[in-house]
Design an enzyme around this catalytic site. Structure first.
Site, PDB file in Angstrom:
ATOM      1  N   LYS A  31      19.734  87.462   8.522  1.00 57.86           N
ATOM      2  CA  LYS A  31      19.259  86.215   9.118  1.00 57.86           C
ATOM      3  C   LYS A  31      17.787  86.011   8.805  1.00 57.86           C
ATOM      4  CE  LYS A  31      21.726  84.358  13.078  1.00 57.86           C
ATOM      5  NZ  LYS A  31      21.739  84.192  14.535  1.00 57.86           N
ATOM      6  N   GLU A  91      33.241  82.476  26.758  1.00 63.86           N
ATOM      7  CA  GLU A  91      33.039  81.806  28.037  1.00 63.86           C
ATOM      8  C   GLU A  91      34.218  82.001  28.986  1.00 63.86           C
ATOM      9  OE1 GLU A  91      30.398  79.911  25.055  1.00 63.86           O
ATOM     10  OE2 GLU A  91      32.549  80.373  25.072  1.00 63.86           O
ATOM     11  N   ARG A 149      34.865  75.149  27.658  1.00 61.37           N
ATOM     12  CA  ARG A 149      35.822  76.084  27.076  1.00 61.37           C
ATOM     13  C   ARG A 149      36.475  76.965  28.140  1.00 61.37           C
ATOM     14  NH1 ARG A 149      33.407  78.455  21.568  1.00 61.37           N
ATOM     15  NH2 ARG A 149      35.488  77.889  20.892  1.00 61.37           N
TER      16      ARG A 149
END
Length: 625
Positions: free
Chosen positions: A280, A365, A393
Site C-alpha cells: 500500500k 458488520e 449490511r
C-alpha cells in the site's frame, strides 16, 4: 510521456517492457499530483498500479469483465480505459466517481463501494456468460481485508463447485510469506496449470475410472496423497480444499510475472485464485509509512504529505472518541466494537487505553452486531461504532439478534446523512428508515457536540437497543446554552412562538436555526424544537405545539420514505390534530458524489430552499383559512 499514449481501452498492449515500467512511474506521479489537489483514495491506488497494468495486458476490455471489490483502488483502471481528463473533476458534483460506475464506462462491469462483493458479482457474470454462450473471461479482484467479510466466503464456497473458468485475484498488501514457501508454491502452481499436466491428470483419472470396484478407490487414494503433499508446501490449501485452484504468491509489482500467471489462470477449467503481494502506498513515502492516513486523503502537500488545511475545531467523530474514552474509564462493563474502522469511527483512543475491551472484527458488520448481542446478553455494555451506510449490511442481525431479545446494544452511527465525495454507496440516508421500523429500537440524534456527549452517556446507561446517529464533519458548537438533561422520549423546545414550528432532527437543527432567523427577519413567527428522540417521537409535545401553530415543518437528513417526518405525519393524522405538516427530507433517490453543501442545495434541504418552501406553504394555508 507514455501516459499520453493511453487514450482508450487496450492501448497499454501497444507498449514495450521499457515503456511499461515508465508508465507505472508516470501513473504514480499523476495520481499523487491529482489527489493532492482533489483528495481521494491514494494509498490503495498506489499499491495496485502494476497489478492493474498486468490485468489490462492479460485481459481484453470491455469484452472481458473486471470487477473491483470496494472499488476505491480503481483509479489506474480508469486511467488505462481513457479517463485521464476526468481526474480534474474527480469526486466532484457532476464529475468522475471515485468508484467504478457502469454508466461511466463500458469497462466498469459492476458498481461497487462496499466490501466483499466482487466474487459474488463475478460468479454471476460467469454463469450468465456460460448460459448465453459467450467466451469472455471474468476476473474479480478482492483484498485481504475484504476477505474478512463473510459474503466473500459464501461466494468462494459457491465458486469452488464450478467447472468453468473464473479468475479471482487476491490483492494481499499485508500478509508476509517466506521466500522458500513462495518459490515452491510458484513452481507447483505452474505445473498444475500446464496443459500437459491437466491432460495427463484427466487421462489417468478416466483410465482408472474404468477399472471395476478398485478404480474409484485408487482415484480417491491418489487425491488424498496429493492433497497431503500439497498441504505441506502450498500456503493456499484453504482455497484448494474448497475446490479453487491456488496460484501464488506472486510479486504484485512485477508486471511480466503477473501477466504470465494471469495467462495461465485463464486456462483453468474452474475457479482459480491468484495470490498477489502488493505494498500500500508504494512509490510515495508518506503513504507507505502511513497507509491508513492516505486511505481517504484530504488535499495534501506533496513534499510532506501533510494536509493543506488543519482543522481547528473537532468533528463529531472526535467528540465521540473523547466521550468513549471517558465512558471506558468510568465503567469497566463498557466495550467497543468496530468492523475494521478503528480510526475512522474514533475508537483508536479507546483501543489504546482499554485493549482488552476493544474488538476489531474485520470487515464483518453482521458478525459485529451479533457478537455485541452475545456480550450484552452476558451483562456487558457493548458499543458498536459503525458508519451509517455500513450498518445497512447488518439489518437482519439488528432486528433478529438484538431487538427481538431487547438486548442493550448501543449503536454509534457515524456519517449519518450526506457524506459527500464518496457518493451513493456511502451516503448515510437510510438508517432512520430501517431502524425506526424495528420494535424495541430507540433512536437519538444530537443537535451539537455537547448533546452527542450527553446522548452517549444516556445510551450507555439505557436498557435495551439504542442508536445515536450523527453526521460527518465539523461538530456544531451553536446553541451551547441549550442543554437540558436527556429524558427518554422527550424533545427540546428551543424557541416557542405561534405560527410556524420547525421540528428538526439532529444535524438539521443547525439548518433550522438559520431558517428561523430568516423567517423572523421577514416577519414570520417561528418556533424551533429539537426532536432529540426520533423513535419514539415526542407525541405529547407534538400535540401541544399543534394547538397554537398552523404548520409543523419536520427536517431530517434521511430519505423521506419511512423517515422521522412520516412518523410525525402519521401521528398527526391518526389523532386528528388541526395542523398542517410539511416534511423536509431527502427525495426518494440515490444521491451522487459532490460537496455536501452543494448536494444539500440540489436536494432542497439547505436553509434557502427550505425557507422558500415554508413561505409558500404558509401563504397557501393563510389563503385557505
Amino acid at each position: 510521456m507514455i501516459l499520453e499514449k493511453i487514450d482508450q481501452p487496450n492501448d497499454i498492449k501497444k507498449l514495450n517492457n521499457e515503456e511499461l515500467h515508465q508508465l507505472a512511474e508516470e501513473i504514480r506521479r499523476f495520481l499523487i499530483e491529482k489527489i493532492s489537489i482533489s483528495g481521494g483514495h491514494l494509498a490503495s491506488n498506489l499499491g495496485v498500479v502494476e497489478l492493474t497494468m498486468a490485468m489490462h495486458l492479460a485481459f481484453s476490455l470491455p469484452e472481458d469483465k473486471m470487477i473491483w471489490d470496494v472499488g476505491h483502488q480503481a483509479y489506474t483502471h480508469k486511467l488505462l480505459t481513457g479517463r485521464k481528463a476526468g481526474f480534474d473533476e474527480l469526486r466532484k458534483f457532476g464529475g468522475m466517481s471515485g468508484f467504478p460506475k457502469r454508466k461511466e464506462s463500458d469497462c466498469d462491469s459492476f458498481d461497487t463501494g462496499h466490501s466483499s462483493t466482487s466474487i459474488s458479482a463475478g460468479l454471476g457474470y460467469v454463469m450468465a456468460r456460460d448460459i448465453l454462450g459467450c467466451t469472455n473471461k471474468v476476473v474479480s479482484v478482492i483484498g485481504d481485508g475484504a476477505l474478512t467479510g463473510g459474503m466473500a466466503y459464501e461466494a468462494l464456497n459457491n465458486a469452488g463447485q464450478i467447472k468453468t473458468n473464473f479468475v479471482i485475484v487476491l490483492n494481499d498488501n499485508e500478509m508476509s510469506i517466506s521466500q522458500n514457501v513462495g518459490a515452491i508454491s510458484k513452481m507447483l502452481g505452474n505445473i498444475r496449470t500446464a496443459s500437459a499436466y491437466n491432460e495427463l491428470k484427466n487421462d489417468v483419472t478416466a483410465t482408472l475410472a474404468k477399472i471395476p470396484v478398485y478404480g474409484d478407490r485408487m482415484i480417491q487414494k491418489i487425491k488424498q496423497t496429493k492433497s497431503s503433499l500439497k498441504q505441506l508446501v502450498i500456503p493456499g490449501m484453504f482455497f484448494e480444499n474448497m475446490g479453487i485452484t491456488y496460484l501464488g504468491p506472486v510479486d504484485g509489482h512485477n508486471i511480466q510475472q503477473m501477466v504470465r500467471v494471469f495467462r495461465e489462470a485463464k486456462k483453468v477449467n474452474g475457479a482459480v485464485l491468484v495470490h498477489v503481494l502488493t505494498k500500500k502506498g508504494r512509490g510515495y513515502l508518506p503513504a507507505e509509512r502511513h497507509p491508513a492516513r492516505f486511505h481517504g486523503a484530504e488535499p495534501f502537500q506533496i513534499e510532506t504529505g501533510l494536509p493543506k488545511s488543519r482543522r481547528t475545531t473537532p468533528n463529531y467523530t472526535d467528540v465521540f472518541s473523547t466521550i468513549m474514552r471517558k465512558l471506558g474509564d468510568r465503567d469497566d462493563k463498557v466495550v467497543a466494537i468496530t468492523a475494521a474502522m478503528a480510526e475512522g469511527t474514533g475508537l483508536k483512543r479507546f483501543a489504546n487505553m482499554f485493549p482488552e475491551r476493544f474488538f476489531d472484527v474485520g470487515i464483518a458488520e453482521e458478525h459485529a452486531v451479533t457478537f455485541a448481542a452475545g456480550m450484552a446478553a452476558a451483562g456487558l455494555k457493548p458499543v458498536v461504532a459503525v458508519y451509517s451506510s455500513f450498518l445497512q449490511r447488518a439489518y437482519d442481525q439488528v432486528l433478529h439478534d438484538v431487538c427481538i431479545q431487547n438486548l442493550h446494544v448501543v449503536f454509534a452511527i457515524d456519517r449519518a446523512g450526506l457524506v459527500g465525495s464518496d457518493g451513493e454507496t456511502h451516503q448515510g440516508l437510510f438508517d432512520l428508515s430501517f431502524l425506526t421500523s424495528i420494535p424495541n429500537m430507540t433512536i437519538l440524534a444530537p443537535k451539537n457536540m455537547w448533546e452527542l456527549s450527553d446522548m452517549m452517556k444516556f445510551a450507555v446507561n439505557f436498557e435495551g437497543p439504542i442508536a445515536v446517529r450523527y453526521p460527518r464533519g465539523t461538530a456544531y458548537q451553536g446553541l451551547h446554552d441549550f442543554r437540558p438533561p436527556v429524558e427518554y422520549g422527550k424533545s427540546e423546545i428551543i424557541y416557542d412562538e405561534d405560527g410556524i414550528v420547525l421540528l428538526a432532527a439532529g444535524s438539521m437543527v443547525k439548518v433550522a436555526e438559520q431558517v428561523r432567523q430568516t423567517l423572523k427577519e421577514i416577519g414570520y413567527n417561528c418556533s424551533l424544537v429539537n426532536a432529540r428522540f426520533l423513535k419514539p417521537i415526542d407525541e405529547k409535545t407534538i400535540s401541544e405545539i399543534a394547538k397554537d401553530h398552523k404548520l409543523i415543518v419536520t427536517l431530517e437528513e434521511n430519505v423521506i420514505n419511512g423517515g422521522f417526518g412520516e412518523h410525525v405525519l402519521r401521528y398527526v393524522n391518526e389523532t386528528g390534530l388541526d395542523v398542517a405538516v410539511r416534511i423536509i427530507a431527502i427525495p426518494d433517490e440515490y444521491i451522487e458524489h459532490g460537496n455536501v453543501d452543494l448536494l444539500k442545495k440540489e436536494v432542497g434541504i439547505d436553509a434557502e430552499s427550505i425557507t422558500k418552501r415554508i413561505i409558500a406553504d404558509y401563504i397557501l394555508l393563510g389563503e385557505n383559512t
